[in-house]
Write an enzyme that holds these catalytic residues in place. Structure first.
Site, PDB file in Angstrom:
ATOM      1  N   GLU A  40       0.990  -1.200  -0.075  1.00  0.00           N
ATOM      2  CA  GLU A  40      -0.283   0.274   0.189  1.00  0.00           C
ATOM      3  C   GLU A  40       0.909   1.225  -0.356  1.00  0.00           C
ATOM      4  O   GLU A  40       2.128   1.400   0.899  1.00  0.00           O
ATOM      5  CB  GLU A  40      -0.817   0.345   1.213  1.00  0.00           C
ATOM      6  CG  GLU A  40      -0.333  -0.568   2.332  1.00  0.00           C
ATOM      7  CD  GLU A  40       0.763   0.048   3.032  1.00  0.00           C
ATOM      8  OE1 GLU A  40       1.522   1.457   3.290  1.00  0.00           O
ATOM      9  OE2 GLU A  40       1.581  -0.938   3.285  1.00  0.00           O
ATOM     10  N   GLU A  49       4.643  -0.592   1.182  1.00  0.00           N
ATOM     11  CA  GLU A  49       4.460  -1.042  -0.038  1.00  0.00           C
ATOM     12  C   GLU A  49       3.918  -2.336  -0.109  1.00  0.00           C
ATOM     13  O   GLU A  49       4.507  -3.021  -1.552  1.00  0.00           O
ATOM     14  CB  GLU A  49       6.000  -0.339  -0.993  1.00  0.00           C
ATOM     15  CG  GLU A  49       6.250   0.809  -0.911  1.00  0.00           C
ATOM     16  CD  GLU A  49       7.212   1.299  -1.153  1.00  0.00           C
ATOM     17  OE1 GLU A  49       8.465   0.725  -2.016  1.00  0.00           O
ATOM     18  OE2 GLU A  49       7.956   2.698  -0.751  1.00  0.00           O
TER      19      GLU A  49
END
Lengths: 352, 352
Positions: B177, B320
């Protein structure tokens, strides 16, 4: 200590501070919050210090060195497996069927298999035959494992191999071992060198039952009582209560450090070898990369003694270098981050 | 809950017991002491149960799904980075320069980048544009993040994407994310769903100072007081104090589980998304593969709530999907062991 061994030890230099600063500066420019890659960043900086290259141009060429030897202490019933498994597993390594072969293939590493004292004859075109004692060690519960001269020769085998592998272009080594019974001399060395209680250092190895565990504890106690190893003299301890593959790996670590080559340390036995190496040359510690936390009882204690923090927590207890091989991708990742990530400037990302 | 979402949830089946038994039996025949590969063996068995295939014929095709969205709560000064960094980092992902790109390349995974609610327009040929709210969420400290219908749409986006990726041959997904401010709604969800104290759940995210930490704690407190989310209704909590990427990832997990596709869960935000998913469908938990223990304060607590034990201890806190990507080699290793290791019989090795 022979002059040659001493000269290799004297050749172990300090980390390259300039390369470390350069790596740190670059890490600070990359598109991520400062320090957010945690220990991967520390690893990148350490690798820079070891190799003297801040940003590695490519992944390092890798080998897992599996040192194999036998142990006279098996007479005491300290292992869940018969001694014949040592040469059988060496052939398994050479034929590519063991866990370490699978993990090395997947992580792009070669397996280098060394007979440094397997009992009996063992031949294979891929085997490095460097026997220091053709029957393995003597039973440490009844006398010394080997002579001091033999321990020195085994150390030298490891040192020479590190130099050979370096000459062949390997720039990242991992320690592996095979030797039925070898958690017993490892525990004995740990007790002697770290001043631990036998019960803390002795674990179940490949899986002995409660009785087997008591036999192991007893064998370690007798090994220390009988041999009276000198805790201040790692070579003495190694000769009296150690093992040939442990000595070989200690030599490999020292030889690699002298070549500025990082060494990933596998589990319990390998970590004890690292402890022996660091007692002979404290600066060798800077060249060690920790890998996993083994399920073997004493491993946490050796790592504490070495000041190493494991990266992987998988409760593995196989040896062979398997935990170390699983850390190769982390080492490649640390280098890859430095080499390939965009900077705040190049990617047009605002700083915090 | 829409009928479609409910039908996907209802499609999540139990683990395949037969495949798990078969994997266990094979592990017992391989040339290693029983259980000595520790959690790698448990992982191999779990993967068998998830996929229904005991011995995977090849490594699974991998994708890291990075869901990106913005957060109105940034108005409260909860992040060390300005909100414009969300779209800037999305472009960095699409151009291959972020940490997740480096780690995905090294571990053989593709990065799939989804705009599920980034503030403003964002265009790139590789971007999956699935915006549920074009300006991101509203400020949770002052009102609901989104409507219940929007939360359901975001869940559906994740579910649909899981099915699309499955259709493209992906068989192993990881959650990632990007969203400046997103540790704040994650902490709020954790407080609500796990009944924790705000101080336990709120951490420093990308690196706020002491004042920023107090502002975050205050924002989470106000978000809960203002919105009164229902701890027994995950969709309500998600809509009121959550985020669009968190909802998308929860949907991705549910959709993957329905396709019998394992999902590697990254750090704090991803784990909160997994908690949301598991509250909606407890059987989704079986399809989760833990990855690392993040340096972000609340992560250990979410993992405890999920009953997941991290494999990597690297103190990373980047998000991420970086910690998850680093676990792909471990998953390949687990499969490789089953597929490639010799058995005691085939290698002629004596059993213990």
């Amino acid at each position: 200590m022979t002059t040659w061994i001493q000269s290799v030890i004297d050749g172990i230099g300090p980390l390259d501070e300039r390369a470390m600063r350069e790596a740190e500066e670059r890490l600070g420019q990359l598109t991520k919050p400062p320090g957010s890659l945690g220990r991967l960043e520390a690893l990148a900086v350490r690798l820079a210090g070891i190799t003297g290259v801040a940003v590695p141009p490519a992944p390092l060429k890798k080998a897992v060195v599996v040192m194999a030897a036998d142990h006279g202490v098996c007479e005491e019933g300290v292992s869940a497996f018969p001694q014949e498994v040592t040469p059988q597993m060496v052939l398994n390594f050479l034929n590519g069927g063991a866990a370490i072969n699978v993990l090395s293939r997947q992580t792009g590493a070669d397996v280098v298999c060394v007979d440094i004292g397997v009992k009996g004859e063992l031949k294979h075109e891929k085997l490095l035959s460097r026997k220091v004692r053709p029957q393995g060690t003597a039973n440490i519960a009844r006398g010394p494992a080997m002579s001091r001269g033999e321990a020195e020769r085994a150390i030298a085998v490891g040192m020479e191999l590190a130099a050979e592998l370096y000459g062949q272009g390997y720039r990242l080594l991992a320690t592996g071992e095979m030797g039925i019974g070898n958690t017993t001399p490892s525990a004995a060395l740990l007790v002697v060198l770290a001043g631990l209680d036998v019960k803390e250092a002795v674990g179940r190895g490949t899986g002995v039952n409660e009785e087997g565990l008591l036999r192991k504890q007893d064998a370690v106690l007798r090994a220390i009582e009988t041999n009276r190893p000198d805790p201040g003299d790692a070579m003495d301890a190694l000769a009296k209560v150690g093992g040939l593959e442990i000595a070989g790996l200690a030599g490999l670590i020292l030889g690699a450090a002298a070549k500025r080559c990082p060494v990933v340390v596998d589990g319990f036995i390998s970590s004890v070898a690292a402890l022996v190496a660091c007692r002979m040359a404290p600066s060798a510690r800077d060249y060690l990369i920790p890998s996993h936390l083994s399920g073997e009882r004493g491993h946490r204690l050796v790592l504490q003694e070495l000041g190493l923090e494991p990266m992987l927590h998988l409760e593995m207890r196989l040896g062979e270098g398997t935990g170390a091989a699983l850390c190769f991708p982390l080492i490649d990742a640390a280098g890859g981050v430095l080499r390939e990530m965009a900077t705040f400037d190049s990617a047009g990302v605002s700083k915090g």
